[in-house]
Design an enzyme around this catalytic site. Structure first.
Site, PDB file in Angstrom:
ATOM      1  N   ASN A  27     -19.949  12.592  -2.890  1.00 11.77           N
ATOM      2  CA  ASN A  27     -19.672  11.163  -3.012  1.00 11.77           C
ATOM      3  C   ASN A  27     -20.210  10.692  -4.366  1.00 11.77           C
ATOM      4  O   ASN A  27     -21.159  11.266  -4.884  1.00 11.77           O
ATOM      5  CB  ASN A  27     -20.364  10.392  -1.871  1.00 11.77           C
ATOM      6  N   VAL A  28     -19.612   9.640  -4.896  1.00 13.41           N
ATOM      7  CA  VAL A  28     -20.112   9.122  -6.177  1.00 13.41           C
ATOM      8  C   VAL A  28     -21.402   8.319  -6.004  1.00 13.41           C
ATOM      9  O   VAL A  28     -22.107   8.049  -6.979  1.00 13.41           O
ATOM     10  CB  VAL A  28     -19.043   8.267  -6.926  1.00 13.41           C
ATOM     11  N   THR A  57     -16.458   9.199   1.829  1.00 12.55           N
ATOM     12  CA  THR A  57     -16.486   8.189   2.890  1.00 12.55           C
ATOM     13  C   THR A  57     -17.845   7.508   2.913  1.00 12.55           C
ATOM     14  O   THR A  57     -18.871   8.168   2.712  1.00 12.55           O
ATOM     15  CB  THR A  57     -16.155   8.784   4.283  1.00 12.55           C
ATOM     16  N   HIS A  95      -7.104   7.678  11.856  1.00 14.37           N
ATOM     17  CA  HIS A  95      -6.689   6.275  11.724  1.00 14.37           C
ATOM     18  C   HIS A  95      -5.184   6.116  11.527  1.00 14.37           C
ATOM     19  O   HIS A  95      -4.728   5.081  11.052  1.00 14.37           O
ATOM     20  CB  HIS A  95      -7.463   5.612  10.570  1.00 14.37           C
ATOM     21  N   CYS A 152       7.249   0.884  17.920  1.00 18.42           N
ATOM     22  CA  CYS A 152       7.543  -0.422  18.508  1.00 18.42           C
ATOM     23  C   CYS A 152       6.346  -0.897  19.327  1.00 18.42           C
ATOM     24  O   CYS A 152       5.799  -0.139  20.124  1.00 18.42           O
ATOM     25  CB  CYS A 152       8.776  -0.287  19.403  1.00 18.42           C
ATOM     26  N   CYS A 168      14.803  -2.293  21.685  1.00 14.39           N
ATOM     27  CA  CYS A 168      14.371  -3.086  22.853  1.00 14.39           C
ATOM     28  C   CYS A 168      13.988  -4.511  22.471  1.00 14.39           C
ATOM     29  O   CYS A 168      13.642  -5.316  23.328  1.00 14.39           O
ATOM     30  CB  CYS A 168      13.201  -2.391  23.563  1.00 14.39           C
ATOM     31  N   ARG A 204       0.836  -1.218   0.000  1.00 14.72           N
ATOM     32  CA  ARG A 204       0.000   0.000   0.000  1.00 14.72           C
ATOM     33  C   ARG A 204       0.865   1.259   0.000  1.00 14.72           C
ATOM     34  O   ARG A 204       0.554   2.249  -0.663  1.00 14.72           O
ATOM     35  CB  ARG A 204      -0.923   0.003   1.228  1.00 14.72           C
ATOM     36  N   CYS A 219      12.835  -3.060  17.113  1.00 10.07           N
ATOM     37  CA  CYS A 219      13.268  -1.904  17.901  1.00 10.07           C
ATOM     38  C   CYS A 219      14.543  -2.257  18.680  1.00 10.07           C
ATOM     39  O   CYS A 219      14.867  -3.435  18.841  1.00 10.07           O
ATOM     40  CB  CYS A 219      12.132  -1.597  18.879  1.00 10.07           C
TER      41      CYS A 219
HETATM   42  P1  OAD Z   1     -14.836   3.305   1.995  1.00 15.03           P
HETATM   43  O1  OAD Z   1     -14.066   2.464   1.034  1.00 15.03           O
HETATM   44  O2  OAD Z   1     -15.736   2.620   2.943  1.00 15.03           O
HETATM   45  O3  OAD Z   1     -15.718   4.366   1.203  1.00 15.03           O
HETATM   46  C1  OAD Z   1     -15.192   5.136   0.161  1.00 15.03           C
HETATM   47  C2  OAD Z   1     -16.289   6.050  -0.319  1.00 15.03           C
HETATM   48  O4  OAD Z   1     -15.762   6.888  -1.305  1.00 15.03           O
HETATM   49  C3  OAD Z   1     -17.485   5.332  -0.924  1.00 15.03           C
HETATM   50  O5  OAD Z   1     -18.679   5.836  -0.341  1.00 15.03           O
HETATM   51  C4  OAD Z   1     -17.406   5.691  -2.408  1.00 15.03           C
HETATM   52  O6  OAD Z   1     -18.689   5.804  -2.997  1.00 15.03           O
HETATM   53  C5  OAD Z   1     -16.701   7.025  -2.351  1.00 15.03           C
HETATM   54  N1  OAD Z   1     -15.935   7.426  -3.560  1.00 15.03           N
HETATM   55  C6  OAD Z   1     -15.216   6.634  -4.395  1.00 15.03           C
HETATM   56  N2  OAD Z   1     -14.609   7.384  -5.348  1.00 15.03           N
HETATM   57  C7  OAD Z   1     -14.950   8.673  -5.114  1.00 15.03           C
HETATM   58  C8  OAD Z   1     -14.643   9.928  -5.735  1.00 15.03           C
HETATM   59  N3  OAD Z   1     -13.849  10.014  -6.814  1.00 15.03           N
HETATM   60  N4  OAD Z   1     -15.184  11.057  -5.222  1.00 15.03           N
HETATM   61  C9  OAD Z   1     -16.018  11.006  -4.131  1.00 15.03           C
HETATM   62  N5  OAD Z   1     -16.332   9.850  -3.500  1.00 15.03           N
HETATM   63  C10 OAD Z   1     -15.817   8.706  -3.977  1.00 15.03           C
HETATM   64  O7  OAD Z   1     -13.745   4.215   2.752  1.00 15.03           O
HETATM   65  P2  OAD Z   1     -13.877   4.970   4.146  1.00 15.03           P
HETATM   66  O8  OAD Z   1     -15.245   5.466   4.375  1.00 15.03           O
HETATM   67  O9  OAD Z   1     -12.760   5.930   4.212  1.00 15.03           O
HETATM   68  O10 OAD Z   1     -10.359   2.033   8.525  1.00 15.03           O
HETATM   69  O11 OAD Z   1     -13.582   3.795   5.159  1.00 15.03           O
HETATM   70  C11 OAD Z   1     -13.520   4.070   6.519  1.00 15.03           C
HETATM   71  C12 OAD Z   1     -12.529   3.169   7.183  1.00 15.03           C
HETATM   72  O12 OAD Z   1     -12.839   1.805   6.881  1.00 15.03           O
HETATM   73  C13 OAD Z   1     -11.106   3.326   6.694  1.00 15.03           C
HETATM   74  O13 OAD Z   1     -10.436   4.420   7.287  1.00 15.03           O
HETATM   75  C14 OAD Z   1     -10.498   2.028   7.093  1.00 15.03           C
HETATM   76  C15 OAD Z   1     -11.580   1.088   6.641  1.00 15.03           C
HETATM   77  O14 OAD Z   1     -11.649  -0.115   7.279  1.00 15.03           O
HETATM   78  C16 OAD Z   1      -9.314   1.421   9.119  1.00 15.03           C
HETATM   79  O15 OAD Z   1      -8.467   0.838   8.488  1.00 15.03           O
HETATM   80  C17 OAD Z   1      -9.319   1.571  10.600  1.00 15.03           C
END
Ligand code: OAD
Length: 246
Positions: free
Chosen positions: A211-212, A186, A118, A126, A148, A69, A146
């Site tokens: 959002n899309v 999100t 996050h 560590c 330690c 990643r 680390c």
């Molecule tokens: P998600 O993958 O759940 O959601 C991504 C969102 O972005 C979706 O609602 C899509 O429709 C939208 N999207 C995609 N392309 C886009 C664009 N070009 N413009 C606007 N919107 C778009 O990601 P998060 O909501 O960030 O946590 O996920 C939340 C958390 O879940 C992450 O931080 C991660 C994951 O598990 C941890 O790792 C703790």
């Protein structure tokens, strides 16, 4: 695209503008999201990779995934959505980014006030003594350790772990004080982060979603823009600049 004059008026009188962002804001930079059609969690199980026990049982596998990643992130650059948010700092007194992303793209775009709920993939620490290692790690002899003797892990929040409290509390305060609260890219299903949307609403902020697709919170926002963040945000800022003769 239709941008309501009332929203531009709200922006004109806004002092504090907050951007709550998720993986979708970085999608146009080429970084995969978690959910949805090509989402990471469709192919991989979070419990096998993004949790502490998985790391202790198989640190090589978990690091392999984070290094993969990291490579994608390092090859990416901030897109017009990140850049527009950074640009907003010229026009508003108080611009805050609260992000669920670990990709560091808001900082690379030039945003100054960022709360990372996050973690950040550029930092490591560590597991035993919590010492930070923010330099590039050396994997030539396996997972780095680390001084330690403890294993070094990425400074990201895994499932079942607490959010960094300083970042969450600061994000909560920003949500409470927001005049306008943008929710960008999100799915708003992961808590406690998603709870900030309700905190902002309860404290009187105007909610704007970009959002899309529609999401869990679409029904409670004041304005919903369906489309790509990298296209809609620049349009909103341009319309605002025209309205205030900039
Ligand atoms: P998600 O993958 O759940 O959601 C991504 C969102 O972005 C979706 O609602 C899509 O429709 C939208 N999207 C995609 N392309 C886009 C664009 N070009 N413009 C606007 N919107 C778009 O990601 P998060 O909501 O960030 O946590 O996920 C939340 C958390 O879940 C992450 O931080 C991660 C994951 O598990 C941890 O790792 C703790």
């Amino acid at each position: 695209m239709q941008i309501d004059k009332l929203l531009i008026d709200k922006l004109k009188s806004a002092r504090s503008v907050v951007f709550f962002t998720g993986a979708g804001i970085s999608a146009e930079s080429g970084i995969p999201t978690f959910r949805g059609k090509n989402g990471i969690w469709n192919k991989l199980k979070p419990e096998e990779l993004a949790n502490f026990n998985a790391f202790m049982q198989n640190p090589d596998m978990v690091w392999e995934w984070y290094n993969h990643r990291k490579k994608i992130i390092h090859e990416s650059v901030p897109n017009p959505a990140h850049l527009t948010i950074a640009d907003m700092q010229k026009y508003f007194d108080d611009v805050t980014v609260i992000t669920q992303n670990i990709d560091n793209l808001h900082r690379r775009a030039g945003s100054n006030k960022i709360f990372e709920l996050h973690g950040n993939i550029e930092r490591n620490y560590c597991v035993k003594c919590k010492k930070f290692y923010n330099e590039e790690l050396d994997f030539s002899e396996g997972v780095p350790k680390c001084d330690c003797g403890g294993l070094i892990r990425p400074d990201v929040v895994w499932f079942g772990e607490f959010l960094p409290q300083d970042q969450f509390k600061a994000g909560e305060k920003a949500a409470m004080n927001a005049d306008i609260f943008f929710i960008i890219g999100t799915s708003a299903v992961v808590y406690p982060a998603a709870g900030l949307v309700y905190t902002a609403k309860q404290n009187g902020a105007v909610l704007v979603e970009i959002n899309v697709t529609e999401t869990e919170i679409s029904s409670i926002v004041n304005y919903s823009f369906l489309g790509k963040a990298g296209e809609i945000l620049p349009e909103i800022l341009n319309k605002y600049k025209t309205a205030v003769n900039l």
